[in-house]
Design an enzyme around this catalytic site. Structure first.
Site, short mmCIF file in Angstrom:
data_model
loop_
_atom_site.label_atom_id
_atom_site.label_comp_id
_atom_site.label_asym_id
_atom_site.label_seq_id
_atom_site.Cartn_x
_atom_site.Cartn_y
_atom_site.Cartn_z
N ASN A 209 0.85 -1.20 0.00
CA ASN A 209 0.00 0.00 0.00
C ASN A 209 0.88 1.25 0.00
OD1 ASN A 209 0.63 0.74 2.84
ND2 ASN A 209 -0.36 -1.23 3.23
N ASP A 278 -4.43 -6.34 4.85
CA ASP A 278 -5.51 -7.15 5.43
C ASP A 278 -5.58 -8.53 4.77
OD1 ASP A 278 -6.46 -5.31 7.31
OD2 ASP A 278 -7.50 -4.19 5.74
N LYS A 288 8.96 -17.08 -11.05
CA LYS A 288 8.14 -16.00 -11.60
C LYS A 288 6.92 -16.56 -12.33
CE LYS A 288 8.34 -12.13 -14.76
NZ LYS A 288 9.00 -11.60 -15.94
N PHE A 322 -4.29 3.55 14.70
CA PHE A 322 -4.52 4.57 13.68
C PHE A 322 -5.70 4.12 12.84
CE2 PHE A 322 -1.42 8.01 12.83
CZ PHE A 322 -0.64 7.88 13.96
N LYS A 336 -13.55 1.26 15.35
CA LYS A 336 -12.28 0.51 15.48
C LYS A 336 -11.78 0.57 16.91
CE LYS A 336 -10.99 0.91 10.70
NZ LYS A 336 -10.25 1.59 9.66
N LYS A 340 -11.39 -3.01 18.74
CA LYS A 340 -10.02 -3.49 18.99
C LYS A 340 -9.57 -3.24 20.44
CE LYS A 340 -8.88 -2.95 14.10
NZ LYS A 340 -7.84 -3.06 13.08
N1 CTP Z 1 -4.14 -3.16 11.81
C1 CTP Z 1 -3.44 -4.25 12.28
N2 CTP Z 1 -3.48 -5.43 11.62
C2 CTP Z 1 -4.17 -5.56 10.47
C3 CTP Z 1 -4.88 -4.44 9.96
C4 CTP Z 1 -4.84 -3.25 10.67
O1 CTP Z 1 -2.80 -4.14 13.33
N3 CTP Z 1 -4.16 -6.71 9.82
C5 CTP Z 1 -4.11 -1.91 12.59
C6 CTP Z 1 -3.42 -0.74 11.90
O2 CTP Z 1 -2.04 -0.72 12.21
C7 CTP Z 1 -4.15 0.48 12.47
C8 CTP Z 1 -5.54 -0.06 12.76
O3 CTP Z 1 -5.42 -1.50 12.80
O4 CTP Z 1 -3.59 0.90 13.69
C9 CTP Z 1 -6.57 0.30 11.75
O5 CTP Z 1 -6.13 -0.04 10.47
P1 CTP Z 1 -7.04 0.25 9.19
O6 CTP Z 1 -6.33 -0.28 7.98
O7 CTP Z 1 -7.46 1.69 9.22
O8 CTP Z 1 -8.34 -0.58 9.50
P2 CTP Z 1 -8.70 -2.09 9.44
O9 CTP Z 1 -8.86 -2.57 10.84
O10 CTP Z 1 -7.79 -2.86 8.56
O11 CTP Z 1 -10.17 -1.98 8.80
P3 CTP Z 1 -10.62 -1.53 7.32
O12 CTP Z 1 -9.46 -1.87 6.41
O13 CTP Z 1 -11.83 -2.33 7.09
O14 CTP Z 1 -10.90 -0.05 7.41
#
Ligand code: CTP
Length: 399
Positions: A209, A278, A288, A322, A336, A340
């Site tokens: 990302n 995610d 490859k 975050f 969140k 969490k």
């Molecule tokens: N985070 C994490 N592990 C993951 C995904 C996210 O620890 N597999 C943590 C990120 O570091 C951040 C928080 O969760 O502190 C929120 O991440 P974000 O990408 O905004 O949200 P998600 O929980 O992944 O939800 P969504 O993608 O559906 O918005």
């Protein structure tokens, strides 16, 4: 206090330049790394070779003498510095800084740095008392520059009075004391995650990302400056590790999970600013993948939600997440925070001006689990990091 710090020492053109040699040596003895910039006039008093030998680093004298073509020297040096000291500081360099003049290596680098700047003036007693010099020093003081006042006594010009560069030992002590005052987070163990993760498809491709890691590195830099013992678990980014920070490099979400879990228990404050993937490919290939006619599909599976897992394991840690959002940032952030089991969440509307991935600035809302929220408006990521820690410090204070 100065051990491990990166210090730029700016030497301007006064007879007291010779004392800057002893100052360099004292700073090195304290465990600092020192790089020296000399103005043209300073070189009339002492040669660059003296400072090169004392600091064991090249000496910078010319803005256009680019030693490394992959970098712009004055910006690189400005970013490198944890601390900036100007000793001796002449009336001329003080006047230049106060008026934003950048016409040589020293004045240009000063304007470009975000480090704390200490100024140790040295000049004739009447020059020191001149209204122009006084006004310039007041301006700089208002901007947060710190002065180490000159001593009184016999001056090289024959006068007796105020204007003598403070002794190197006194300068070092004054800086150490001042730095000590800023140790807001002393004794705290802080764990921070930063950057993106990469999820391998084959030896040439991966999912990732846009996270640059800038916010996480700014948090680590400020926490360390303010006296915390900082561990930074980072995905693949190309930043220098901030001074005194213990850095652990990881690539995948799984590796980040392992490291965060391993470090979690011994931490007091945990901030998860990393943008964790995610999903990851179910199958990865050692060779490859070759293209074929028609569309292709890659099956993905969920990675572990690291933050959620930390929320479940939480005992005494203050856990901060975050939330990078594009729609209904506050409502999504709140959700969140609850899901969490966080103590606070920093909500980032990534569509807002100056707040996106890779930007040097940010604009965030800090939401505490009590429902109290603070808006930290558009500022550099370092400034935002400071505001976040001031708030965390309040929220973790035991009354
Ligand atoms: N985070 C994490 N592990 C993951 C995904 C996210 O620890 N597999 C943590 C990120 O570091 C951040 C928080 O969760 O502190 C929120 O991440 P974000 O990408 O905004 O949200 P998600 O929980 O992944 O939800 P969504 O993608 O559906 O918005």
């Amino acid at each position: 206090m100065l051990n491990g710090l990166r210090i730029v020492l700016g030497v301007s053109g006064g007879i007291a330049a010779y004392k800057a040699c002893a100052l360099t040596s004292k700073l090195i003895q304290q465990g600092a790394e020192v790089k020296v910039i000399m103005t043209e006039n300073a070189q009339e008093f002492v040669t660059p070779l003296t400072f090169q030998a004392l600091s064991r680093n090249p000496v910078y004298t010319d803005t256009f003498d680019e030693k490394d073509t992959s970098k712009i020297a004055h910006i690189d040096l400005a970013d490198w510095a944890d601390l900036f000291i100007i000793a001796p500081a002449t009336a001329n360099i003080i006047g230049k800084i106060a008026n934003g003049i950048a016409d040589d290596m020293l004045s240009t680098t000063i304007l470009a740095t975000e480090a704390d700047i200490y100024i140790a003036p040295a000049m004739n007693v009447h020059m020191y008392g001149h209204p122009a010099v006084k006004r310039n020093m007041q301006t700089l003081e208002q901007w947060g520059y710190r002065f180490i006042e000159p001593g009184e006594g016999y001056l090289a010009c024959g006068y007796v009075g105020k204007g003598r560069l403070e002794e190197p030992e006194t300068i070092v002590n004054a800086i150490e004391k001042d730095q000590e005052k800023m140790q807001l987070l002393a004794g705290k163990k802080i764990l921070i995650s930063a950057g993106p993760t990469q999820e391998k498809i084959d030896p040439v491709r991966f999912f990732t990302n846009h996270s640059s890691g800038k916010m996480g590195f700014a948090l680590a830099e400020i926490a360390s400056k303010w006296g915390a013992d900082v561990t930074l678990v980072t995905g693949p980014v190309s930043f220098q590790t901030p001074a005194k920070v213990k850095r652990i490099d990881v690539t995948t979400a799984e590796e980040m999970y392992d490291q965060m879990i391993a470090q979690f228990e011994k931490s007091d404050i945990v901030i998860k600013s990393a943008a964790v993937a995610d999903y990851r490919p179910v199958v990865t290939y050692d060779d490859k993948m070759k293209k074929k006619d028609g569309p292709m599909q890659i099956e993905l599976e969920r990675t572990k939600d690291i933050l959620k897992e930390l929320g479940e394991r939480k005992t005494s840690q203050f856990l901060v997440g975050f939330a990078a959002e594009t729609n209904n940032p506050i409502a999504s952030g709140k959700q969140k925070l609850r899901n969490k089991n966080l103590d606070a969440i920093i909500i980032n509307d990534i569509k807002a001006t100056g707040a996106g991935f890779g930007s040097d600035t940010n604009d965030v809302v800090y939401l505490h689990q009590s429902g109290e929220r603070s808006h930290f408006t558009l500022a550099t990521k370092q400034e935002i990091a400071k505001q976040i820690f001031v708030q965390i410090n309040k929220d973790t204070k035991v009354d």
